[in-house]
Design an enzyme around this catalytic site. Sequence first.
Site, PDB file in Angstrom:
ATOM      1  N   GLY A  71      10.608 -75.662 -73.487  1.00 43.95           N
ATOM      2  CA  GLY A  71      10.389 -75.232 -72.103  1.00 43.95           C
ATOM      3  C   GLY A  71       9.049 -75.607 -71.519  1.00 43.95           C
ATOM      4  N   ASN A 116       8.206 -78.383 -70.026  1.00 42.17           N
ATOM      5  CA  ASN A 116       8.416 -78.987 -68.697  1.00 42.17           C
ATOM      6  C   ASN A 116       8.834 -77.931 -67.679  1.00 42.17           C
ATOM      7  OD1 ASN A 116       8.150 -82.089 -68.590  1.00 42.17           O
ATOM      8  ND2 ASN A 116       9.100 -81.672 -70.570  1.00 42.17           N
ATOM      9  N   ARG A 118      34.186 -79.668 -72.699  1.00 46.32           N
ATOM     10  CA  ARG A 118      32.979 -79.956 -71.910  1.00 46.32           C
ATOM     11  C   ARG A 118      33.223 -79.585 -70.452  1.00 46.32           C
ATOM     12  NH1 ARG A 118      28.781 -82.947 -72.953  1.00 46.32           N
ATOM     13  NH2 ARG A 118      29.731 -83.891 -74.771  1.00 46.32           N
ATOM     14  N   HIS A 160      13.034 -88.009 -69.462  1.00 46.73           N
ATOM     15  CA  HIS A 160      13.275 -88.548 -70.809  1.00 46.73           C
ATOM     16  C   HIS A 160      11.966 -89.150 -71.324  1.00 46.73           C
ATOM     17  CE1 HIS A 160      15.598 -90.144 -74.124  1.00 46.73           C
ATOM     18  NE2 HIS A 160      14.965 -91.293 -73.957  1.00 46.73           N
ATOM     19  N   ALA A 188       1.906 -86.408 -70.022  1.00 49.33           N
ATOM     20  CA  ALA A 188       2.353 -87.277 -68.920  1.00 49.33           C
ATOM     21  C   ALA A 188       3.601 -86.684 -68.255  1.00 49.33           C
ATOM     22  CB  ALA A 188       2.643 -88.683 -69.456  1.00 49.33           C
TER      23      ALA A 188
HETATM   24  C1  GAR Z   1      10.988 -83.505 -73.270  1.00 49.84           C
HETATM   25  O1  GAR Z   1      10.147 -84.375 -73.978  1.00 49.84           O
HETATM   26  C2  GAR Z   1      12.063 -84.280 -72.540  1.00 49.84           C
HETATM   27  O2  GAR Z   1      11.627 -85.542 -72.117  1.00 49.84           O
HETATM   28  C3  GAR Z   1      13.135 -84.392 -73.597  1.00 49.84           C
HETATM   29  O3  GAR Z   1      13.136 -83.144 -74.217  1.00 49.84           O
HETATM   30  C4  GAR Z   1      11.797 -82.638 -74.234  1.00 49.84           C
HETATM   31  C5  GAR Z   1      11.834 -81.187 -73.823  1.00 49.84           C
HETATM   32  O4  GAR Z   1      10.584 -80.600 -74.010  1.00 49.84           O
HETATM   33  N1  GAR Z   1      14.407 -84.727 -73.036  1.00 49.84           N
HETATM   34  C6  GAR Z   1      15.223 -85.643 -73.526  1.00 49.84           C
HETATM   35  O5  GAR Z   1      15.000 -86.242 -74.554  1.00 49.84           O
HETATM   36  C7  GAR Z   1      16.490 -85.881 -72.710  1.00 49.84           C
HETATM   37  N2  GAR Z   1      17.201 -86.989 -73.218  1.00 49.84           N
HETATM   38  P1  GAR Z   1      10.268 -79.185 -73.365  1.00 49.84           P
HETATM   39  O6  GAR Z   1      11.399 -78.246 -73.778  1.00 49.84           O
HETATM   40  O7  GAR Z   1       8.959 -78.781 -73.951  1.00 49.84           O
HETATM   41  O8  GAR Z   1      10.207 -79.350 -71.881  1.00 49.84           O
END
Ligand code: GAR
Length: 192
Positions: free
Chosen positions: A15, A17, A68, A111, A174
Amino acid sequence: MGKKWRAAILASGSGSNFEAIVNATRRGEVPIEITKLVYNKEEANVKKRAARLDIHALYISHLNFPTREAFDLKLVSELKKDNVELVILAGWMRLFSASFLDHFPNTLNIHPSLLPHFRGLHAIERAYSAGVLQTGCTVHRVVVDMDSGPLVAQSFVRAEGLSLGSLRAKIQEAEHSLYPKAISFFIRNQEK
Ligand code: GAR
């Protein structure tokens, strides 16, 4: 700033992001109103962040749905209740069926690579093992295919000379800076 878009955030993991987007929104940097967090893994740390940040969190496990499509339709009905206009995926590790995206064409994802390179799981590790000099992160519109769809914004991270841990930390940093800006940029472009 024009109107605020009603946005739901979907996440399955730590979480970070999610928290970056909430904080940037509260600083007035992103023209959205966050309706709720939806998470699909009971143990996901993101639910603790939501509680701390006082954001309503709804747990829906995909394991309770036979297909799904059935899970996606449940999500659609929950998001429609809040009149959601924008869906923000922040570490949401599931593909969508066309029926979800027909209802929510404005769905964004982040991503941790420079797409179209290193789609899928363990993108940072695979870029590191490949010895790339530069990698980064990408915000894109979501389509049915994994980590595909039109690109909205990218941020570049120099990988040369970094350990895997430092590279991961730099990409995360980033992401936290890019995602709020990319959401604002996307909204401004939609309103033109
Ligand atoms: C992030 O690095 C995001 O880019 C990746 O999951 C992580 C979540 O981190 N998403 C993917 O790989 C989607 N294909 P977070 O839970 O700390 O935000």
